[in-house]
Write a protein that holds these residues in place. Structure first.
Motif, mmCIF file in Angstrom:
data_model
loop_
_atom_site.group_PDB
_atom_site.id
_atom_site.type_symbol
_atom_site.label_atom_id
_atom_site.label_comp_id
_atom_site.label_asym_id
_atom_site.label_seq_id
_atom_site.Cartn_x
_atom_site.Cartn_y
_atom_site.Cartn_z
ATOM 1 N N TYR B 72 47.856 109.752 61.236
ATOM 2 C CA TYR B 72 48.493 109.315 59.998
ATOM 3 C C TYR B 72 47.556 109.406 58.805
ATOM 4 C CZ TYR B 72 50.945 106.331 56.677
ATOM 5 O OH TYR B 72 51.566 105.835 55.559
ATOM 6 N N SER B 73 48.059 109.984 57.735
ATOM 7 C CA SER B 73 47.345 110.032 56.460
ATOM 8 C C SER B 73 47.982 109.064 55.491
ATOM 9 C CB SER B 73 47.405 111.453 55.873
ATOM 10 O OG SER B 73 47.120 111.401 54.484
ATOM 11 N N GLY B 74 47.279 107.983 55.227
ATOM 12 C CA GLY B 74 47.817 106.984 54.302
ATOM 13 C C GLY B 74 47.846 107.477 52.872
ATOM 14 N N GLU B 75 46.977 108.404 52.536
ATOM 15 C CA GLU B 75 46.916 108.893 51.160
ATOM 16 C C GLU B 75 48.145 109.726 50.803
ATOM 17 O OE1 GLU B 75 43.195 110.139 49.722
ATOM 18 O OE2 GLU B 75 42.249 108.387 50.623
ATOM 19 N N THR B 76 48.670 110.437 51.779
ATOM 20 C CA THR B 76 49.839 111.276 51.508
ATOM 21 C C THR B 76 51.090 110.709 52.160
ATOM 22 O OG1 THR B 76 49.372 112.537 53.501
ATOM 23 C CG2 THR B 76 48.411 113.355 51.456
#
Lengths: 267, 267, 267, 267, 267, 267
Positions: B72-76
């Motif tokens: 998981y990429s929290g930034e995107t």
């Protein structure tokens, strides 16, 4: 009594410069009567960690490392004068891991109640100890705001693995020791957290700043804004530093550390 | 059948958080039928290296390291969902080093021809394997553009030492597998290359960006410009990453790495 | 289906000699139906340790190390033919340390009850796991004799620190899972044990052989005598090896190891 | 010319005791004219190794380590006086691994033909270089007896992996460079060799002594017996030492080393 | 005063077994009044060493390592009861290296004159400190016999390099602090000493036992014979242990250590 | 004379690319006649250090590391052509530490007086050697300006510990070898220096730039300003680099290094 020339206490044979005060000399063991600006206590617990961790060695290592620093800041012209009351370390049972966590809450309550120190510095241990240190303060009836420097949310569920180092802020929120919007997480890293916990943070109103946010807005701007906001609503602000917020080139011994973290400010 | 309580498969006894997907779970061994967006294959060859190299251990180490990352990429806000077809590793003969290189061309041709994956990820091995991976693709009649992150040109002559890890792009140009102007080298470092190879790059029209260029123009600007240029003229763009483009504080185990390289983006 | 030349499964690209069988190939994962001479199971628990311990990594490391040995003994002319049923590893909760110990007793009971293997090999973990493995067997109504290779008695009281890695044989005796005189301790080292535990061993009739005894009488003589004695009175003999019986030059990573221990037999 | 006080050549600033001769001073670079008792040459080839090996660094490391020894044996009263002609090292091509092996045969032939040294010392490299050094000597028409100190037979087939470090004595026997009964293998270890190669050794009449034999008969007795036997039938005796004959506590950096090997003679 | 639950002094949070006495608890800091059987003092000087040496760290490291040992010998049934008076460490000036040596003589004289301890234990530092410790005692009018466990004679001339760690016994003999025939050197190793110093030892009547002698005669026989001889003629026997007498597998951090030294007695 | 095929000098068997010049080939040993642009000399003295230091190994290590660099700067298009006259290393007595410092002044005077090199490069050793190198030059009647890259002032008093690595610039100022205002200190770090020495620097007119100054003003701006200022008043500018100015992630082996130092310029 016969004097022995050139003798020093054990470990005291090294070089001393009479004009240089070392930071470790600021530490003053607590005897029950001291009052002062700063207190320090060790919580050497790392068995709750989900990684193979040596964080229980940190309180001793940090105290020793202070001897490598002086007390003087040339940039501000400030000489550190205040002693730090060193309360010591809390006892850790080798097998009763969750009991240790409960005893840390008890011990921290007692430590706060001494009112010996205006500001307390707690040295872990893995991040699970932040539950104990904040819970104990909250139980005194204070509303606590938290600035958390961390690569991870540390908001994991406790059904899987119990109160690990991945759960302190989840537990604090569930136990209503802190409110979600009083928690500020700075340095959250991509591919280091699950979507479920990112969602949980959003749902609880946690203020989350990713590394991308830090880059775009600057750490000073973020801190200024959040400290001002919290200052109006909470009684006390607690700073919780998880070493893995730092890039792994700068903290090679930290278990869950990775690339893409904080580095020293470059010139 | 009698069940054994608490038993897990060998190596499966560790902590699992039910809400956290680890990046290594995206890997799915290839059985000959899978189709998907991403394929991955290991080329564990480092005997062509002119340095004492353990790069042949990298494919295994990288697969294992994926377990340290979530999906998981929290930034995107992106959750990686696509599985990665793991083709496995190519067989390496312990003494027939150049034969290995030829077999890698053969194997990569077959791998591309399966059309199992839209995008292929190749894990070396030393940089000599980029000859095989690009040659095999070029032999399929495609015009290949190459973005190369590297401290070195890797355009050495092959008379001295044969097809070493210093020669892949020289060989590709000489064999007309790629054109010089379809090759973009980013991160080339001072006092790490010979003038002869800098001249060769210029003569063949290679687009070279030194670390000074990266600093002045920013990596994003360079990539944007070159990707746009290549997009108009080539069929496919290949990204070749030599770990030594990174500063040695960030890649201490890499043999020919040195100071003055890439560091993580600072805040 | 298109074949890919030279491809092997991930991790399978290394050298193989068709005439050499590696010891790790004897391991056969248990699916619930296998019967055989040997079974193996991992108990990766080291949080009960009173030292900073990585023993939980041992089951995986030992399985992997088997690939460094062949199946042939030239001295006896024996080729190992029997497969070893690999049951896997028991699940370890990161915070419920004593719960893990209870679950190990449960799991070992189930494992013994499968009667899948004539002989069971248990890989720890710290020495606390010997309590679980022996208790589970004793609970089946068998009288167990124990040969313990160890620098320490591991007969500590459990009031201080609970069921640590220093307590397994104390607990087994107190719980009457084994009788003191059915326990043989070989390799007990000077200045590594407290008098109280030496006295406890004597009081309970434990047969203790110090390193001095080993030197004087030889390990073969001691084993021959004790095995003959036990063979007449017990149902089964359990061999418990604590790595710290070995001299620290030969086991440098073992936490409580020291000088004066076993070394390989010299020529 | 102005003298510079206290100046020494680069690297020459360290302590010198005028009465102590260091063993490295016995080395004398070969200029083509020297004649002497001992010659030394380096064969820094380890790419044929089936393990990840740094043996190519050994010739340089051994030359440097000689500076840590004096030239005097107090036990025998002997002062080493003979210089050692240092021929240098053979060139190693980074990619033409089997070509290197052929060139080593050529170079060793030339080195023997200089007749510069009565006794030649060859520093590898992995054990594959013993093929070259013995082959070159055998090609001069001499019957060579070999004493091999090794944990392994090094008699692997060459179809799997070619002329690796596991094959030198197989190749020498197949090429009739040596006869099986002129080969004496001492230190062969259990679970470190395949039955097929033990059988091959027996079939070819190789004299094999396991670690068990060494223990039972003593190394001196074995050597005395075999040297006497060989002395009657061969022209020259070659001693081949594979570092892995030593126990891994004594050679921790050696790749295929294990427990149960030679240790220094204990007192 | 408010008590803080579970609190221990800094560094005191670890596991304690109430029945186990650790050897470091025998140390009792000297305040000027203590009398006892054993005294201990640190001489953390290693700048005279001709090798790159960290021996100045040894007094602290040895004190700390005592916490890894108990006070009980099961082989003899002896519980160590006598406290060890810990005098501390002598001050070391960082640049006045030979001045430190002189101050160590002064300090040791004063320490002996306290008559606080019947037996003194001195922890170096490199072997040059044995000059100071023996000289100070000899200056009190005692005839000192010395048993020296060492790979080297440590009888180097002092013109080359001054009073280094290679010279203590030369200096003591030249200064007539000890007589050559009152010095017994055990463990002297081949190719580790110059003929000149072997000759000097012979000329001065030093009793030299090489590793070969140790092997042939056994260390017990040698010690018994020499202790009996010295007991008749000297006032006091001083035991000087140079760590490099041990084989390097057993003392890997010791600078001038090598193969062929003492190992633990094998079984 | 019989030629030996494929033979190279000892250590010369490695890969050579005919078009690549390695930086170590610029070094040319001084024979007393050479004249050139650059000279290099080693001062392998680190016993004056107040930390446990291996800086005496640096001159050899730096010479060897030059083989890892080419002579070509692609960013400027410059090929380094000038040879560097390698004078060698100054002799270091193992026990006469302050005598070494005096001999370094003598030796450096002689080296300067050869006028063999226009620019001299001195490789320490700890920072105490900068006293010798600057003193010797100043004694020739030149006014020397100093740019010092350092985390520390190195202006300690010499009563405590004598002429340590913390004192070189104090000694130079006290001896009037340099003037305070001709000394520029860049990179001075917080909590790494005593107030007394910050005050001393101010009192003597030293130009001090902290890390905060470096960050705010940029290193280029500071250097430009100070070099212009010094250029008008001094005869020669000396650059003194203490490795601890670098952040410890980039110089992990440097003894007094810490966080917050220089890092490579980021992109």
């Amino acid at each position: 009594m016969k004097q022995i020339r050139h003798l020093k206490e054990a470990g005291g044979a090294g070089f001393v410069d009479r004009y240089t005060r070392k930071a470790d000399t600021l530490l003053q063991p607590w005897t029950g009567r001291e009052k002062g600006k700063y207190g320090l206590v060790g919580l050497p617990l790392s068995k709750p960690s989900i990684s193979h961790s040596g964080a229980s060695l940190a309180p001793g290592a940090i105290r020793k490392a202070l001897a490598g620093y002086s007390t003087y800041s040339g940039e501000t012209g400030i000489e550190l004068e205040d002693t730090i009351i060193d309360f010591g370390d809390f006892y850790m049972d080798p097998t009763d891991v969750t009991g240790n966590q409960e005893r840390l809450v008890e011990g921290m309550k007692d430590a706060y109640e001494t009112e010996a120190a205006e500001h307390m510095i707690m040295l872990g241990g893995d991040h699970s100890i932040s539950h104990a240190t904040i819970k104990a303060r909250s139980d005194q009836g204070l509303r606590i705001g938290v600035i958390q420097f961390d690569a991870h949310h540390d908001l994991r569920n406790t059904e899987d693995g119990g109160p690990t180092n991945g759960t302190p802020f989840r537990r604090l929120i569930e136990e209503e020791a802190i409110a979600g919007h009083d928690l500020v997480q700075i340095g959250i890293r991509d591919f280091s957290n699950a979507k479920a916990y990112s969602d949980y943070a959003a749902e609880k109103g946690v203020h989350v700043y990713t590394m991308g946010d830090v880059k775009e807005k600057s750490i000073r701007t973020i801190l200024k804004k959040e400290l001002e906001r919290l200052a109006h609503v909470v009684d006390e602000i607690y700073l919780s530093i998880d070493m893995d917020v730092v890039d792994q080139a700068f903290a090679p011994g930290c278990p869950a550390v990775g690339p893409g973290g904080w580095i020293v400010i470059p010139y």
